[in-house]
Scaffold this active site. Structure first.
Site, PDB file in Angstrom:
ATOM      1  N   PHE A  17      11.500  14.498  10.544  1.00  7.19           N
ATOM      2  CA  PHE A  17      10.409  13.534  10.782  1.00  7.19           C
ATOM      3  C   PHE A  17      10.683  12.663  11.999  1.00  7.19           C
ATOM      4  O   PHE A  17       9.806  12.413  12.813  1.00  7.19           O
ATOM      5  CB  PHE A  17      10.217  12.628   9.561  1.00  7.19           C
ATOM      6  CG  PHE A  17       9.510  13.277   8.406  1.00  7.19           C
ATOM      7  CD1 PHE A  17       9.089  14.600   8.459  1.00  7.19           C
ATOM      8  CD2 PHE A  17       9.243  12.557   7.248  1.00  7.19           C
ATOM      9  CE1 PHE A  17       8.435  15.200   7.390  1.00  7.19           C
ATOM     10  CE2 PHE A  17       8.585  13.147   6.175  1.00  7.19           C
ATOM     11  CZ  PHE A  17       8.182  14.466   6.246  1.00  7.19           C
ATOM     12  N   GLU A  27       0.954   5.588   0.669  1.00 10.20           N
ATOM     13  CA  GLU A  27       0.273   6.712   1.331  1.00 10.20           C
ATOM     14  C   GLU A  27       0.675   8.047   0.694  1.00 10.20           C
ATOM     15  O   GLU A  27       1.859   8.318   0.493  1.00 10.20           O
ATOM     16  CB  GLU A  27       0.644   6.700   2.819  1.00 10.20           C
ATOM     17  CG  GLU A  27       0.026   7.841   3.596  1.00 10.20           C
ATOM     18  CD  GLU A  27       0.318   7.741   5.091  1.00 10.20           C
ATOM     19  OE1 GLU A  27       0.116   6.658   5.680  1.00 10.20           O
ATOM     20  OE2 GLU A  27       0.769   8.747   5.664  1.00 10.20           O
ATOM     21  N   SER A  64       0.848  -1.200   0.000  1.00 16.73           N
ATOM     22  CA  SER A  64       0.000   0.000   0.000  1.00 16.73           C
ATOM     23  C   SER A  64       0.880   1.246   0.000  1.00 16.73           C
ATOM     24  O   SER A  64       2.048   1.193   0.386  1.00 16.73           O
ATOM     25  CB  SER A  64      -0.946  -0.009   1.201  1.00 16.73           C
ATOM     26  OG  SER A  64      -0.241  -0.249   2.399  1.00 16.73           O
ATOM     27  N   ASP A  84      -1.982  14.813  15.695  1.00 23.01           N
ATOM     28  CA  ASP A  84      -1.035  15.391  16.648  1.00 23.01           C
ATOM     29  C   ASP A  84      -1.664  16.570  17.357  1.00 23.01           C
ATOM     30  O   ASP A  84      -2.397  17.352  16.746  1.00 23.01           O
ATOM     31  CB  ASP A  84       0.239  15.846  15.924  1.00 23.01           C
ATOM     32  CG  ASP A  84       1.125  14.650  15.620  1.00 23.01           C
ATOM     33  OD1 ASP A  84       1.166  13.720  16.454  1.00 23.01           O
ATOM     34  OD2 ASP A  84       1.751  14.648  14.553  1.00 23.01           O
ATOM     35  N   HIS A 110       3.429  -0.912   4.009  1.00 21.69           N
ATOM     36  CA  HIS A 110       2.791   0.375   3.706  1.00 21.69           C
ATOM     37  C   HIS A 110       3.902   1.399   3.462  1.00 21.69           C
ATOM     38  O   HIS A 110       4.734   1.628   4.347  1.00 21.69           O
ATOM     39  CB  HIS A 110       1.929   0.799   4.896  1.00 21.69           C
ATOM     40  CG  HIS A 110       1.115   2.033   4.688  1.00 21.69           C
ATOM     41  ND1 HIS A 110       0.003   2.064   3.869  1.00 21.69           N
ATOM     42  CD2 HIS A 110       1.243   3.295   5.191  1.00 21.69           C
ATOM     43  CE1 HIS A 110      -0.535   3.279   3.888  1.00 21.69           C
ATOM     44  NE2 HIS A 110       0.206   4.054   4.676  1.00 21.69           N
TER      45      HIS A 110
END
Ligand SMILES: Cc1cc2nc3c(=O)[nH]c(=O)nc-3n(C[C@H](O)[C@H](O)[C@H](O)COP(=O)(O)OP(=O)(O)OC[C@H]3O[C@@H](n4cnc5c(N)ncnc54)[C@H](O)[C@@H]3O)c2cc1C
Length: 295
Positions: A217, A16, A14, A108, A267
């Site tokens: 990140f 994103e 998958s 968040d 993913h």
């Protein structure tokens, strides 16, 4: 199709994407979707801007991907900073548009002194949102999990307990936060199984695109960069081409080990750029064909 049913018959790949702020950014999303479509991903997902500015785009993008690219989709839905009615209406619009899958998240917390924002929304945690979805909709539902622990979790035991809560409230499967040492993933899966979590846990993989970005990140989500990888990032510094190739090589090894260990799927955090993921899928020989770099 409900993703839970897909997972029962195959190991999934998958991808994103995120909703961009500009029309050019929107073109980049659909270019990346087109380029990755040849790999026949089992589903693609589109994040939800909990902060607000791009909220409405998620619905538009998942609907277009489903109808134009004919790929199965999963919309991200957060609840932080929104009232219950708005969240409910957003889900109702997704349902009316024929979307069958959502990943339910808190989002968040806003920076600063808004610690009560999720409570105001009526959903304190993702598990509350998942319960609401189960009571009111027919979606397939996923939730997030954190191999290294969520940044707000006091320890790994309570982190697992809260993960379990998301599953007990109705999450069909979990997708992990990014990580760069597979040991964290394997340890997390062991702890999850011991605690009674019995849904598929799909590792989320972010191929590194630039040194600055991966440092930002990982700082935000609390994932660690292993020392050997950090040294290589240090060596290549701002040379984004070298870093991107390092990212492809590193993620290819990471995914190969995960896949060989029998994960239910992988993913990819694509960040709207198809090159790295297409290189990884090509060299792993999992699905589809190679495409050329677009940028
Ligand atoms: C796969 C994935 C997709 C994501 N997509 C998006 C997105 O589209 N948009 C976006 O803004 N963010 C997204 N995020 C980030 C996510 O919103 C943040 O990590 C957020 O801080 C936590 O979301 P959650 O759903 O895990 O929240 P929660 O389940 O509410 O957990 C948040 C914190 O609260 C704790 N907690 C949970 N339940 C309880 C309880 N009952 N009592 C006390 N503490 C509790 C947890 O341990 C954790 O520390 C994504 C993350 C992942 C891994």
């Amino acid at each position: 199709m409900i993703i839970k049913d897909i997972l029962e018959s195959t190991r999934t790949i998958s991808c994103e994407f995120f909703p961009p702020k500009t029309a050019d950014g929107m073109d980049a999303v659909f270019r990346a979707v087109d380029r990755l479509k040849v790999f026949r991903p089992d589903f693609v997902s589109v994040t939800y801007g909990a902060g607000g500015s791009t909220r409405g785009f998620t619905e538009e993008i998942v609907t277009r991907i489903k109808t134009e690219a004919e790929l199965e989709v999963m919309a991200h839905q957060t609840c932080v900073g929104q009232n219950k009615e708005d969240v409910h209406n957003s889900l109702a619009r997704l349902e009316a548009a024929g979307i069958e899958n959502v990943i339910a998240l808190r989002g968040d917390l806003p920076q600063g002194d808004h610690a009560d924002a999720p409570v105001k929304s009526g959903f304190s945690h993702a598990s509350d949102l998942i319960g609401h979805i189960r009571d009111n909709f027919e979606f397939g539902v996923a939730a997030a999990c954190y191999p290294e622990g969520h940044t707000e979790s006091v320890d790994l035991d309570s982190d697992i307990e809260h993960t379990k809560l998301r599953v007990n409230q109705g999450a069909d499967f979990l997708i992990t936060q990014l990580f760069y040492d597979n040991k964290y993933f394997f340890d997390f899966v062991d702890r999850a199984i011991k605690s009674g979590i019995n849904v598929p846990i799909i590792p989320g993989v972010l191929p590194i695109l630039s040194t600055g970005q991966v440092r930002r990140f990982t700082t935000l989500c609390g994932a660690k960069i292993p020392p050997a990888l950090d040294q290589q990032l240090e060596k290549f510094g701002e040379d984004d081409d070298e870093v991107r190739e390092l990212g492809v090589e590193y993620a290819t090894r990471q995914v190969r080990e995960l896949w060989d260990a029998g994960v239910p799927g992988v993913h990819f955090y694509v960040l709207n750029r198809s090159y790295s993921v297409s290189q990884i899928l090509t060299s792993l020989g999992l699905k589809g064909h190679c495409v050329q770099p677009e940028d």
